[in-house]
Design a protein around this motif. Structure first.
Motif, mmCIF file in Angstrom:
data_model
loop_
_atom_site.group_PDB
_atom_site.id
_atom_site.type_symbol
_atom_site.label_atom_id
_atom_site.label_comp_id
_atom_site.label_asym_id
_atom_site.label_seq_id
_atom_site.Cartn_x
_atom_site.Cartn_y
_atom_site.Cartn_z
ATOM 1 N N VAL A 13 26.853 -21.807 -27.726
ATOM 2 C CA VAL A 13 26.032 -20.517 -27.535
ATOM 3 C C VAL A 13 24.846 -20.312 -28.481
ATOM 4 N N PHE A 14 25.410 -20.350 -29.553
ATOM 5 C CA PHE A 14 24.107 -20.148 -30.580
ATOM 6 C C PHE A 14 23.054 -21.039 -30.480
ATOM 7 N N TYR A 122 39.793 -21.829 -14.111
ATOM 8 C CA TYR A 122 38.605 -20.492 -14.176
ATOM 9 C C TYR A 122 37.770 -20.740 -15.389
ATOM 10 N N LEU A 123 37.975 -21.671 -16.395
ATOM 11 C CA LEU A 123 37.204 -22.019 -17.279
ATOM 12 C C LEU A 123 35.898 -22.853 -16.386
ATOM 13 N N ASP A 124 36.148 -23.718 -15.476
ATOM 14 C CA ASP A 124 35.122 -24.517 -15.106
ATOM 15 C C ASP A 124 34.263 -23.669 -14.172
ATOM 16 N N GLN A 125 34.363 -22.384 -14.077
ATOM 17 C CA GLN A 125 33.549 -21.430 -13.311
ATOM 18 C C GLN A 125 32.525 -20.541 -14.351
ATOM 19 N N ILE A 126 32.825 -21.010 -15.631
ATOM 20 C CA ILE A 126 31.812 -20.472 -16.663
ATOM 21 C C ILE A 126 31.067 -21.350 -17.411
ATOM 22 N N THR A 127 29.775 -21.241 -17.496
ATOM 23 C CA THR A 127 29.052 -22.174 -18.251
ATOM 24 C C THR A 127 28.639 -21.546 -19.582
ATOM 25 N N ILE A 128 27.975 -22.318 -20.467
ATOM 26 C CA ILE A 128 27.701 -21.964 -21.726
ATOM 27 C C ILE A 128 26.452 -20.840 -21.607
ATOM 28 N N TYR A 129 25.687 -20.963 -20.486
ATOM 29 C CA TYR A 129 24.474 -20.487 -20.208
ATOM 30 C C TYR A 129 25.011 -19.011 -19.929
ATOM 31 N N ILE A 135 26.354 -12.362 -23.297
ATOM 32 C CA ILE A 135 26.119 -11.868 -24.770
ATOM 33 C C ILE A 135 24.960 -10.970 -24.988
ATOM 34 N N LYS A 136 23.826 -11.408 -24.379
ATOM 35 C CA LYS A 136 22.597 -10.774 -24.405
ATOM 36 C C LYS A 136 22.409 -9.396 -23.692
ATOM 37 N N GLN A 137 23.634 -9.339 -22.642
ATOM 38 C CA GLN A 137 23.761 -8.020 -22.342
ATOM 39 C C GLN A 137 24.480 -6.948 -22.823
ATOM 40 N N CYS A 138 25.261 -7.177 -23.820
ATOM 41 C CA CYS A 138 26.053 -6.367 -24.506
ATOM 42 C C CYS A 138 25.160 -5.476 -25.383
#
Length: 139
Positions: A13-14, A122-129, A135-138
């Motif tokens: 992600v970084f 579950y993890l297959d539904q989430i991308t690095i993007y 994170i940017k919305q936090c």
């Protein structure tokens, strides 16, 4: 589960946050709050699977070599820590005559195996993007 998965996701992600820029293991380690040797070990696994490229020497480091919109957390999980939901310690004794002691580990192994399948789905539904966007919305 071990921390390699979280460190790998954080690192990718970084790098996705710094598109087209090299990041040294020291820079990534500072961002992750771990030591550079641990980053190099994990990034080595990610490099072998084609998620990052490396450049040695001055100005070298790691750069994303994948599309963060396509790479799923399940792919990263399988790369660095698959089959880690099951604890290393075994309970009971298969040699015992007591049905609880002799069968609990086998049943728990099956439960952990099934949990691993659901977890990876579950993890297959989430991308690095997607992680980067959250994170940017936090605040």
């Amino acid at each position: 589960m071990n921390s390699e998965f979280t460190i790998a996701v954080h690192s990718l992600v970084f790098l996705a946050h710094l598109p087209d820029h090299m990041a040294s293991s020291e820079l990534i380690a500072t961002n992750v709050s771990t030591n550079p040797a641990r980053i190099r070990k994990i990034m080595g696994c990610l490099r072998k699977k084609g998620f990052v490229k490396t450049k040695e020497g001055v100005g070298g480091g790691y750069i994303l070599d994948c599309n963060p919109e396509e790479v799923t957390l399940a792919q990263i999980y399988r790369t660095v820590s698959s089959k880690m939901l099951k604890p290393h310690w075994c309970t009971g004794n298969p040699e015992e005559t007591c049905p609880i002691s002799s069968n609990t580990q086998e049943v728990m192994d099956q439960i952990f195996h099934e949990a691993e399948i659901y977890f990876e789905k579950y993890l297959d539904q989430i991308t690095i993007y997607a992680v980067l966007q959250k994170i940017k919305q936090c605040p």
